[in-house]
Design a protein around this motif. Sequence first.
Motif, PDB file in Angstrom:
ATOM      1  N   VAL A   8      -5.455   6.448   1.289  1.00 55.14           N
ATOM      2  CA  VAL A   8      -4.660   5.749   0.287  1.00 55.14           C
ATOM      3  C   VAL A   8      -5.556   4.724  -0.389  1.00 55.14           C
ATOM      4  O   VAL A   8      -6.211   3.924   0.284  1.00 55.14           O
ATOM      5  CB  VAL A   8      -3.434   5.055   0.911  1.00 55.14           C
ATOM      6  CG1 VAL A   8      -2.636   4.320  -0.161  1.00 55.14           C
ATOM      7  CG2 VAL A   8      -2.548   6.057   1.629  1.00 55.14           C
ATOM      8  N   LEU A   9      -5.599   4.780  -1.710  1.00 62.90           N
ATOM      9  CA  LEU A   9      -6.374   3.829  -2.497  1.00 62.90           C
ATOM     10  C   LEU A   9      -5.423   2.969  -3.317  1.00 62.90           C
ATOM     11  O   LEU A   9      -4.413   3.464  -3.826  1.00 62.90           O
ATOM     12  CB  LEU A   9      -7.341   4.562  -3.427  1.00 62.90           C
ATOM     13  CG  LEU A   9      -8.386   5.457  -2.759  1.00 62.90           C
ATOM     14  CD1 LEU A   9      -9.171   6.228  -3.810  1.00 62.90           C
ATOM     15  CD2 LEU A   9      -9.331   4.633  -1.880  1.00 62.90           C
ATOM     16  N   PHE A  10      -5.752   1.699  -3.438  1.00 64.65           N
ATOM     17  CA  PHE A  10      -4.891   0.752  -4.129  1.00 64.65           C
ATOM     18  C   PHE A  10      -5.617   0.083  -5.290  1.00 64.65           C
ATOM     19  O   PHE A  10      -6.794  -0.265  -5.179  1.00 64.65           O
ATOM     20  CB  PHE A  10      -4.446  -0.372  -3.179  1.00 64.65           C
ATOM     21  CG  PHE A  10      -3.729   0.086  -1.948  1.00 64.65           C
ATOM     22  CD1 PHE A  10      -2.367   0.310  -1.952  1.00 64.65           C
ATOM     23  CD2 PHE A  10      -4.432   0.286  -0.760  1.00 64.65           C
ATOM     24  CE1 PHE A  10      -1.701   0.718  -0.799  1.00 64.65           C
ATOM     25  CE2 PHE A  10      -3.779   0.686   0.396  1.00 64.65           C
ATOM     26  CZ  PHE A  10      -2.408   0.917   0.375  1.00 64.65           C
ATOM     27  N   ASP A  11      -4.896  -0.140  -6.373  1.00 63.84           N
ATOM     28  CA  ASP A  11      -5.311  -1.163  -7.317  1.00 63.84           C
ATOM     29  C   ASP A  11      -5.197  -2.499  -6.580  1.00 63.84           C
ATOM     30  O   ASP A  11      -4.441  -2.607  -5.607  1.00 63.84           O
ATOM     31  CB  ASP A  11      -4.397  -1.116  -8.551  1.00 63.84           C
ATOM     32  CG  ASP A  11      -4.670  -2.252  -9.504  1.00 63.84           C
ATOM     33  OD1 ASP A  11      -5.837  -2.451  -9.864  1.00 63.84           O
ATOM     34  OD2 ASP A  11      -3.706  -2.936  -9.885  1.00 63.84           O
ATOM     35  N   LEU A  12      -5.925  -3.506  -7.036  1.00 62.14           N
ATOM     36  CA  LEU A  12      -5.939  -4.775  -6.301  1.00 62.14           C
ATOM     37  C   LEU A  12      -4.836  -5.724  -6.778  1.00 62.14           C
ATOM     38  O   LEU A  12      -3.834  -5.930  -6.099  1.00 62.14           O
ATOM     39  CB  LEU A  12      -7.314  -5.435  -6.432  1.00 62.14           C
ATOM     40  CG  LEU A  12      -7.554  -6.652  -5.546  1.00 62.14           C
ATOM     41  CD1 LEU A  12      -7.541  -6.284  -4.074  1.00 62.14           C
ATOM     42  CD2 LEU A  12      -8.879  -7.319  -5.897  1.00 62.14           C
ATOM     43  N   ASP A  13      -5.010  -6.282  -7.985  1.00 63.03           N
ATOM     44  CA  ASP A  13      -4.058  -7.258  -8.516  1.00 63.03           C
ATOM     45  C   ASP A  13      -2.738  -6.582  -8.864  1.00 63.03           C
ATOM     46  O   ASP A  13      -2.692  -5.692  -9.722  1.00 63.03           O
ATOM     47  CB  ASP A  13      -4.630  -7.924  -9.769  1.00 63.03           C
ATOM     48  CG  ASP A  13      -5.943  -8.630  -9.510  1.00 63.03           C
ATOM     49  OD1 ASP A  13      -5.911  -9.775  -9.078  1.00 63.03           O
ATOM     50  OD2 ASP A  13      -7.014  -8.015  -9.730  1.00 63.03           O
ATOM     51  N   GLY A  14      -1.671  -7.007  -8.221  1.00 62.36           N
ATOM     52  CA  GLY A  14      -0.357  -6.477  -8.562  1.00 62.36           C
ATOM     53  C   GLY A  14       0.043  -5.239  -7.795  1.00 62.36           C
ATOM     54  O   GLY A  14       1.150  -4.732  -7.989  1.00 62.36           O
ATOM     55  N   THR A  15      -0.827  -4.761  -6.919  1.00 62.17           N
ATOM     56  CA  THR A  15      -0.490  -3.594  -6.099  1.00 62.17           C
ATOM     57  C   THR A  15      -0.706  -3.914  -4.623  1.00 62.17           C
ATOM     58  O   THR A  15       0.229  -3.930  -3.834  1.00 62.17           O
ATOM     59  CB  THR A  15      -1.323  -2.369  -6.514  1.00 62.17           C
ATOM     60  OG1 THR A  15      -1.079  -2.080  -7.899  1.00 62.17           O
ATOM     61  CG2 THR A  15      -0.943  -1.144  -5.680  1.00 62.17           C
ATOM     62  N   LEU A  16      -1.949  -4.181  -4.250  1.00 56.76           N
ATOM     63  CA  LEU A  16      -2.235  -4.574  -2.868  1.00 56.76           C
ATOM     64  C   LEU A  16      -1.985  -6.068  -2.667  1.00 56.76           C
ATOM     65  O   LEU A  16      -1.326  -6.478  -1.718  1.00 56.76           O
ATOM     66  CB  LEU A  16      -3.686  -4.242  -2.516  1.00 56.76           C
ATOM     67  CG  LEU A  16      -4.108  -4.551  -1.076  1.00 56.76           C
ATOM     68  CD1 LEU A  16      -3.396  -3.645  -0.082  1.00 56.76           C
ATOM     69  CD2 LEU A  16      -5.624  -4.437  -0.922  1.00 56.76           C
ATOM     70  N   LEU A  17      -2.520  -6.871  -3.582  1.00 58.77           N
ATOM     71  CA  LEU A  17      -2.460  -8.318  -3.438  1.00 58.77           C
ATOM     72  C   LEU A  17      -1.652  -8.977  -4.548  1.00 58.77           C
ATOM     73  O   LEU A  17      -1.746  -8.586  -5.718  1.00 58.77           O
ATOM     74  CB  LEU A  17      -3.867  -8.917  -3.458  1.00 58.77           C
ATOM     75  CG  LEU A  17      -4.830  -8.505  -2.353  1.00 58.77           C
ATOM     76  CD1 LEU A  17      -6.160  -9.220  -2.550  1.00 58.77           C
ATOM     77  CD2 LEU A  17      -4.251  -8.817  -0.972  1.00 58.77           C
ATOM     78  N   PRO A  91       4.694  -8.373   0.312  1.00 63.08           N
ATOM     79  CA  PRO A  91       5.566  -8.130   1.466  1.00 63.08           C
ATOM     80  C   PRO A  91       5.642  -6.652   1.822  1.00 63.08           C
ATOM     81  O   PRO A  91       5.809  -5.802   0.940  1.00 63.08           O
ATOM     82  CB  PRO A  91       6.925  -8.656   0.987  1.00 63.08           C
ATOM     83  CG  PRO A  91       6.586  -9.710  -0.020  1.00 63.08           C
ATOM     84  CD  PRO A  91       5.360  -9.193  -0.723  1.00 63.08           C
ATOM     85  N   GLY A  92       5.486  -6.354   3.087  1.00 61.84           N
ATOM     86  CA  GLY A  92       5.535  -4.983   3.569  1.00 61.84           C
ATOM     87  C   GLY A  92       4.189  -4.281   3.576  1.00 61.84           C
ATOM     88  O   GLY A  92       4.038  -3.223   4.202  1.00 61.84           O
ATOM     89  N   MET A  93       3.191  -4.874   2.911  1.00 61.49           N
ATOM     90  CA  MET A  93       1.890  -4.202   2.817  1.00 61.49           C
ATOM     91  C   MET A  93       1.122  -4.255   4.130  1.00 61.49           C
ATOM     92  O   MET A  93       0.432  -3.299   4.498  1.00 61.49           O
ATOM     93  CB  MET A  93       1.072  -4.828   1.688  1.00 61.49           C
ATOM     94  CG  MET A  93      -0.162  -4.038   1.314  1.00 61.49           C
ATOM     95  SD  MET A  93       0.178  -2.352   0.732  1.00 61.49           S
ATOM     96  CE  MET A  93       0.806  -2.697  -0.916  1.00 61.49           C
ATOM     97  N   ASP A  94       1.242  -5.342   4.873  1.00 63.51           N
ATOM     98  CA  ASP A  94       0.532  -5.454   6.148  1.00 63.51           C
ATOM     99  C   ASP A  94       0.995  -4.368   7.119  1.00 63.51           C
ATOM    100  O   ASP A  94       0.175  -3.706   7.771  1.00 63.51           O
ATOM    101  CB  ASP A  94       0.740  -6.842   6.756  1.00 63.51           C
ATOM    102  CG  ASP A  94      -0.138  -7.073   7.969  1.00 63.51           C
ATOM    103  OD1 ASP A  94      -1.356  -6.814   7.898  1.00 63.51           O
ATOM    104  OD2 ASP A  94       0.392  -7.486   9.011  1.00 63.51           O
ATOM    105  N   ALA A  95       2.307  -4.169   7.197  1.00 67.25           N
ATOM    106  CA  ALA A  95       2.845  -3.129   8.082  1.00 67.25           C
ATOM    107  C   ALA A  95       2.390  -1.751   7.628  1.00 67.25           C
ATOM    108  O   ALA A  95       2.074  -0.878   8.449  1.00 67.25           O
ATOM    109  CB  ALA A  95       4.374  -3.204   8.109  1.00 67.25           C
TER     110      ALA A  95
END
Length: 225
Positions: A8-17, A91-95
Amino acid sequence: MSHEPGAVLFDLDGTLLDTAPDMHAALNRLLAENDRAPLPFDAVRNHVSHGSHALVTLAFPDAPDEQTEALKKRYLEIYARDLCIATALFPGMDALLNEIEARGWRWGVVTNKPAWLTEPLLEALGLAPRMSAIVSGDSLNRRKPDPDPMWLAARQTGLEPAHHCYWGDAERDIAAGRAAGMSTLIAAWGYIDAGQNTDGWGADGVLDHPGDFWGWRETFTRAAG
């Protein structure tokens, strides 16, 4: 395309963080330096994914191009000084990340943010050692929506592009993932303003919460198989 992403790859600003609080604070400090009134958070939040140039243009709409470039340089200096004061995983990303790792999948980031900001931010949050791929806006000569950064991330994970699912909150994110041959998801919690028609982005799905990924995956697998 693979029915089961291996990464799984994420954009950074506004997606992961959620970086908007710190980027908003830096913008208001820049406004104060120039004797201008601060902007409310809600006026700034959904512009964050479009980068520093968009933020400075929002704050100084009457500035000529040469002044805008100088203001952008100063803005980045201010932001870099307090890069990770209020920034956090959504919220929910750590899990979700814990579950990705527990399943033996790989994950990483593909962002248009320059490496001199991306890498210290990920290090400050303790995320960098856990990641299989980190591709910044200056890692290559081309940035999203070009697929080249996506392919570089795939080389870093060691998996074929089709085994990746890319999440983003901007149309260029989805365009880049699709062009690279990856499945794509819209992060609905991201910095998306009401004027954007996400239905036209061509993503494989929309997530209202990071944990919704598992339900989407089951549905996607059944539909594709």
